[in-house]
Scaffold this motif. Structure first.
Motif, PDB file in Angstrom:
ATOM      1  N   VAL A 147       0.863  -1.188   0.000  1.00  0.00           N
ATOM      2  CA  VAL A 147       0.000   0.000   0.000  1.00  0.00           C
ATOM      3  C   VAL A 147       0.899   1.238   0.000  1.00  0.00           C
ATOM      4  O   VAL A 147       1.759   1.380   0.869  1.00  0.00           O
ATOM      5  CB  VAL A 147      -0.929   0.023   1.234  1.00  0.00           C
ATOM      6  N   PRO A 148       0.723   2.141  -0.947  1.00  0.00           N
ATOM      7  CA  PRO A 148       1.617   3.311  -1.028  1.00  0.00           C
ATOM      8  C   PRO A 148       1.329   4.323   0.082  1.00  0.00           C
ATOM      9  O   PRO A 148       0.220   4.368   0.620  1.00  0.00           O
ATOM     10  CB  PRO A 148       1.293   3.912  -2.397  1.00  0.00           C
ATOM     11  N   PRO A 149       2.309   5.140   0.446  1.00  0.00           N
ATOM     12  CA  PRO A 149       2.059   6.198   1.433  1.00  0.00           C
ATOM     13  C   PRO A 149       1.105   7.244   0.875  1.00  0.00           C
ATOM     14  O   PRO A 149       0.957   7.374  -0.343  1.00  0.00           O
ATOM     15  CB  PRO A 149       3.456   6.786   1.685  1.00  0.00           C
ATOM     16  N   MET A 150       0.472   7.971   1.767  1.00  0.00           N
ATOM     17  CA  MET A 150      -0.471   9.008   1.356  1.00  0.00           C
ATOM     18  C   MET A 150       0.251  10.085   0.545  1.00  0.00           C
ATOM     19  O   MET A 150       1.385  10.456   0.833  1.00  0.00           O
ATOM     20  CB  MET A 150      -1.135   9.624   2.595  1.00  0.00           C
ATOM     21  N   ARG A 151      -0.434  10.562  -0.495  1.00  0.00           N
ATOM     22  CA  ARG A 151       0.099  11.633  -1.343  1.00  0.00           C
ATOM     23  C   ARG A 151      -1.002  12.672  -1.541  1.00  0.00           C
ATOM     24  O   ARG A 151      -2.099  12.352  -2.012  1.00  0.00           O
ATOM     25  CB  ARG A 151       0.544  11.075  -2.692  1.00  0.00           C
ATOM     26  N   ILE A 152      -0.713  13.923  -1.165  1.00  0.00           N
ATOM     27  CA  ILE A 152      -1.685  15.008  -1.304  1.00  0.00           C
ATOM     28  C   ILE A 152      -1.005  16.190  -1.995  1.00  0.00           C
ATOM     29  O   ILE A 152      -0.028  16.739  -1.467  1.00  0.00           O
ATOM     30  CB  ILE A 152      -2.242  15.453   0.059  1.00  0.00           C
ATOM     31  N   ALA A 153      -1.512  16.553  -3.160  1.00  0.00           N
ATOM     32  CA  ALA A 153      -1.002  17.709  -3.919  1.00  0.00           C
ATOM     33  C   ALA A 153       0.512  17.648  -4.102  1.00  0.00           C
ATOM     34  O   ALA A 153       1.229  18.632  -3.925  1.00  0.00           O
ATOM     35  CB  ALA A 153      -1.399  19.008  -3.218  1.00  0.00           C
ATOM     36  N   GLY A 154       1.010  16.479  -4.435  1.00  0.00           N
ATOM     37  CA  GLY A 154       2.431  16.313  -4.689  1.00  0.00           C
ATOM     38  C   GLY A 154       3.273  16.066  -3.449  1.00  0.00           C
ATOM     39  O   GLY A 154       4.455  15.730  -3.553  1.00  0.00           O
ATOM     40  N   LEU A 155       2.694  16.232  -2.261  1.00  0.00           N
ATOM     41  CA  LEU A 155       3.418  15.984  -1.009  1.00  0.00           C
ATOM     42  C   LEU A 155       3.228  14.528  -0.603  1.00  0.00           C
ATOM     43  O   LEU A 155       2.098  14.074  -0.402  1.00  0.00           O
ATOM     44  CB  LEU A 155       2.911  16.907   0.099  1.00  0.00           C
ATOM     45  N   VAL A 156       4.344  13.811  -0.490  1.00  0.00           N
ATOM     46  CA  VAL A 156       4.301  12.391  -0.136  1.00  0.00           C
ATOM     47  C   VAL A 156       4.608  12.239   1.350  1.00  0.00           C
ATOM     48  O   VAL A 156       5.654  12.710   1.829  1.00  0.00           O
ATOM     49  CB  VAL A 156       5.315  11.579  -0.970  1.00  0.00           C
ATOM     50  N   PHE A 157       3.722  11.580   2.068  1.00  0.00           N
ATOM     51  CA  PHE A 157       3.911  11.367   3.505  1.00  0.00           C
ATOM     52  C   PHE A 157       4.653  10.046   3.699  1.00  0.00           C
ATOM     53  O   PHE A 157       4.063   9.030   4.070  1.00  0.00           O
ATOM     54  CB  PHE A 157       2.555  11.372   4.212  1.00  0.00           C
ATOM     55  N   ASP A 158       5.959  10.116   3.450  1.00  0.00           N
ATOM     56  CA  ASP A 158       6.772   8.898   3.389  1.00  0.00           C
ATOM     57  C   ASP A 158       7.659   8.683   4.607  1.00  0.00           C
ATOM     58  O   ASP A 158       8.574   7.855   4.578  1.00  0.00           O
ATOM     59  CB  ASP A 158       7.626   8.906   2.117  1.00  0.00           C
ATOM     60  N   ASN A 159       7.436   9.428   5.686  1.00  0.00           N
ATOM     61  CA  ASN A 159       8.165   9.161   6.924  1.00  0.00           C
ATOM     62  C   ASN A 159       7.258   9.457   8.114  1.00  0.00           C
ATOM     63  O   ASN A 159       6.185  10.061   7.974  1.00  0.00           O
ATOM     64  CB  ASN A 159       9.469   9.967   7.010  1.00  0.00           C
ATOM     65  N   ASP A 160       7.692   9.033   9.297  1.00  0.00           N
ATOM     66  CA  ASP A 160       6.831   9.132  10.474  1.00  0.00           C
ATOM     67  C   ASP A 160       6.512  10.575  10.854  1.00  0.00           C
ATOM     68  O   ASP A 160       5.421  10.855  11.352  1.00  0.00           O
ATOM     69  CB  ASP A 160       7.496   8.419  11.661  1.00  0.00           C
ATOM     70  N   VAL A 161       7.453  11.479  10.667  1.00  0.00           N
ATOM     71  CA  VAL A 161       7.202  12.878  11.029  1.00  0.00           C
ATOM     72  C   VAL A 161       6.075  13.451  10.177  1.00  0.00           C
ATOM     73  O   VAL A 161       5.136  14.072  10.694  1.00  0.00           O
ATOM     74  CB  VAL A 161       8.482  13.731  10.868  1.00  0.00           C
ATOM     75  N   LYS A 162       6.124  13.243   8.879  1.00  0.00           N
ATOM     76  CA  LYS A 162       5.071  13.740   7.988  1.00  0.00           C
ATOM     77  C   LYS A 162       3.730  13.070   8.299  1.00  0.00           C
ATOM     78  O   LYS A 162       2.684  13.732   8.338  1.00  0.00           O
ATOM     79  CB  LYS A 162       5.450  13.484   6.526  1.00  0.00           C
ATOM     80  N   ARG A 163       3.757  11.763   8.535  1.00  0.00           N
ATOM     81  CA  ARG A 163       2.510  11.058   8.822  1.00  0.00           C
ATOM     82  C   ARG A 163       1.933  11.492  10.177  1.00  0.00           C
ATOM     83  O   ARG A 163       0.715  11.537  10.355  1.00  0.00           O
ATOM     84  CB  ARG A 163       2.731   9.549   8.774  1.00  0.00           C
ATOM     85  N   TYR A 164       2.821  11.819  11.117  1.00  0.00           N
ATOM     86  CA  TYR A 164       2.366  12.303  12.420  1.00  0.00           C
ATOM     87  C   TYR A 164       1.549  13.583  12.253  1.00  0.00           C
ATOM     88  O   TYR A 164       0.463  13.715  12.819  1.00  0.00           O
ATOM     89  CB  TYR A 164       3.574  12.553  13.326  1.00  0.00           C
ATOM     90  N   TYR A 165       2.071  14.523  11.475  1.00  0.00           N
ATOM     91  CA  TYR A 165       1.349  15.783  11.274  1.00  0.00           C
ATOM     92  C   TYR A 165       0.052  15.562  10.495  1.00  0.00           C
ATOM     93  O   TYR A 165      -0.956  16.224  10.758  1.00  0.00           O
ATOM     94  CB  TYR A 165       2.236  16.795  10.557  1.00  0.00           C
ATOM     95  N   LEU A 166       0.070  14.630   9.553  1.00  0.00           N
ATOM     96  CA  LEU A 166      -1.150  14.311   8.800  1.00  0.00           C
ATOM     97  C   LEU A 166      -2.231  13.795   9.736  1.00  0.00           C
ATOM     98  O   LEU A 166      -3.390  14.238   9.685  1.00  0.00           O
ATOM     99  CB  LEU A 166      -0.839  13.280   7.717  1.00  0.00           C
ATOM    100  N   VAL A 167      -1.867  12.859  10.616  1.00  0.00           N
ATOM    101  CA  VAL A 167      -2.829  12.291  11.556  1.00  0.00           C
ATOM    102  C   VAL A 167      -3.285  13.356  12.553  1.00  0.00           C
ATOM    103  O   VAL A 167      -4.470  13.423  12.906  1.00  0.00           O
ATOM    104  CB  VAL A 167      -2.220  11.075  12.284  1.00  0.00           C
ATOM    105  N   LEU A 168      -2.367  14.207  13.005  1.00  0.00           N
ATOM    106  CA  LEU A 168      -2.724  15.264  13.953  1.00  0.00           C
ATOM    107  C   LEU A 168      -3.761  16.209  13.345  1.00  0.00           C
ATOM    108  O   LEU A 168      -4.742  16.589  14.001  1.00  0.00           O
ATOM    109  CB  LEU A 168      -1.478  16.040  14.372  1.00  0.00           C
ATOM    110  N   ILE A 169      -3.559  16.581  12.082  1.00  0.00           N
ATOM    111  CA  ILE A 169      -4.517  17.447  11.394  1.00  0.00           C
ATOM    112  C   ILE A 169      -5.878  16.749  11.281  1.00  0.00           C
ATOM    113  O   ILE A 169      -6.933  17.364  11.483  1.00  0.00           O
ATOM    114  CB  ILE A 169      -3.989  17.837   9.997  1.00  0.00           C
ATOM    115  N   ALA A 170      -5.847  15.455  10.970  1.00  0.00           N
ATOM    116  CA  ALA A 170      -7.095  14.693  10.857  1.00  0.00           C
ATOM    117  C   ALA A 170      -7.828  14.637  12.197  1.00  0.00           C
ATOM    118  O   ALA A 170      -9.058  14.780  12.247  1.00  0.00           O
ATOM    119  CB  ALA A 170      -6.799  13.283  10.349  1.00  0.00           C
TER     120      ALA A 170
END
Length: 321
Positions: A134-157
């Motif tokens: 399963v590929p990492p989340m991609r939004i408007a060209g931004l790839v959430f390919d590490n834990d720091v990026k995914r952390y902020y994505l989940v926090l926003i959600a």
């Protein structure tokens, strides 16, 4: 609450331990499911033991659409919300006519059916082995390919879900849900369309769970049936009860408490015993739930606040005395 959000937002900048971020990501994912369950059970009074099924539907929707059909992760997430919401709507029409333990058993049966579907439909789900790649989340060209990026994505959600839930409970819908929780008969007598409002909150809680499932799938890049079984549904109920069923703000704290407890059990039990299984987790959840219901029936957040008020009053009396 604003100060807590600021601390959470700055946490990855001062803590580079990956395992800590991974646990926080799971706390956020679980909190999203728990907020929906608090709305459904705490405010509308509808018991559900099948929330893990909607969680799994979101995860598998993202997994199947991205790996089998090459759909973009964001579109797969949105499609998962629509699919899960539609299933919840169709299922909710007959099932929400039930009440009490009959409703709980019906949602439990639905959860078991969905879990078995994940296991048996091997061509799409991969069966017991799961669905890798399963590929990492991609939004408007931004790839959430590490834990720091995914952390902020989940926090926003999490913040978005809390904001939506807050608006719901402060609206006319929220007042209707509280009246249904108090007495469906009385609510109907006052002109509240109980069937409509119960169905709406049921679908909303399912959509929240689907969102959490999609975030889970794109975080782990693997989906398998085991996280979406009966024990997961029990976990979510305990999270909601620990945080406070009638408190959406307690949901993140309940999710944090149970997620950290689960991590501790999984790490400590193998050291104490020659084997460890999900049974130990269920036993721990049961003990914790009994303690919360006895000493803090309104949940961890409300119970702690009440305890602090009592201590302050006691100190005031001592000072005056």
């Amino acid at each position: 609450m604003g100060g807590l959000l600021l601390v959470l937002a700055l946490f990855p900048l001062v803590d580079r331990i990956p395992s800590h971020l991974d646990v926080l990501i799971f706390i956020g994912i679980h909190a999203i499911v728990t907020v929906g369950l608090c709305l459904l059970t705490g405010y509308a009074g509808q018991i559900s033991l099948g929330q893990a099924a909607f969680y799994g539907l979101g995860a598998y929707a993202s997994g199947v659409l991205t790996t089998k059909f090459g759909v973009s992760p964001l579109f797969a997430l949105l499609a998962g919300l629509v699919i899960t919401g539609a299933i919840a709507y169709v299922m909710g029409i007959p099932i929400l006519k039930l009440r009490g333990h009959y409703l709980a058993m019906a949602t439990l049966a639905f959860g078991i059916i969905v879990y078995l579907a994940f296991v048996e439909f091997k061509d799409f789900t991969g069966g017991p082995s799961g669905l890798p790649g399963v590929p990492p989340m991609r939004i408007a060209g931004l790839v959430f390919d590490n834990d720091v990026k995914r952390y902020y994505l989940v926090l926003i959600a999490v913040v978005a879900v809390l904001a939506i839930a807050r608006n719901v409970i402060r609206s006319r819908v929220g007042r209707a849900l509280r009246s249904i929780h108090g007495s469906e008969v009385a609510a109907e007598t006052l002109g509240v369309d109980t069937t409509k409002y119960k169905l709406q909150v049921f679908v909303l809680s399912a959509v929240f769970a689907s969102l959490a499932g999609s975030l889970y799938a794109h975080h782990l890049t693997l989906v398998s049936p085991s996280p979406f079984g009966f024990i997961a549904s029990v976990e979510f109920v305990v999270m909601a009860a620990v945080g406070g069923l009638a408190s959406i703000w307690g949901a993140p704290f309940g999710a944090a408490a149970i997620t950290l407890l689960t991590e501790a059990i999984r790490r400590i039990m193998p050291l104490l015993l020659s084997y460890a299984s999900g049974e130990h987790e269920v036993i721990a959840y049961g003990i914790l739930l009994m303690a919360i219901m006895i000493f803090m029936p309104e949940g961890l957040v409300a119970g702690t606040a009440d305890l602090v008020r009592r201590l302050r009053r006691a100190r005031t009396r001592e000072t005056k005395g």
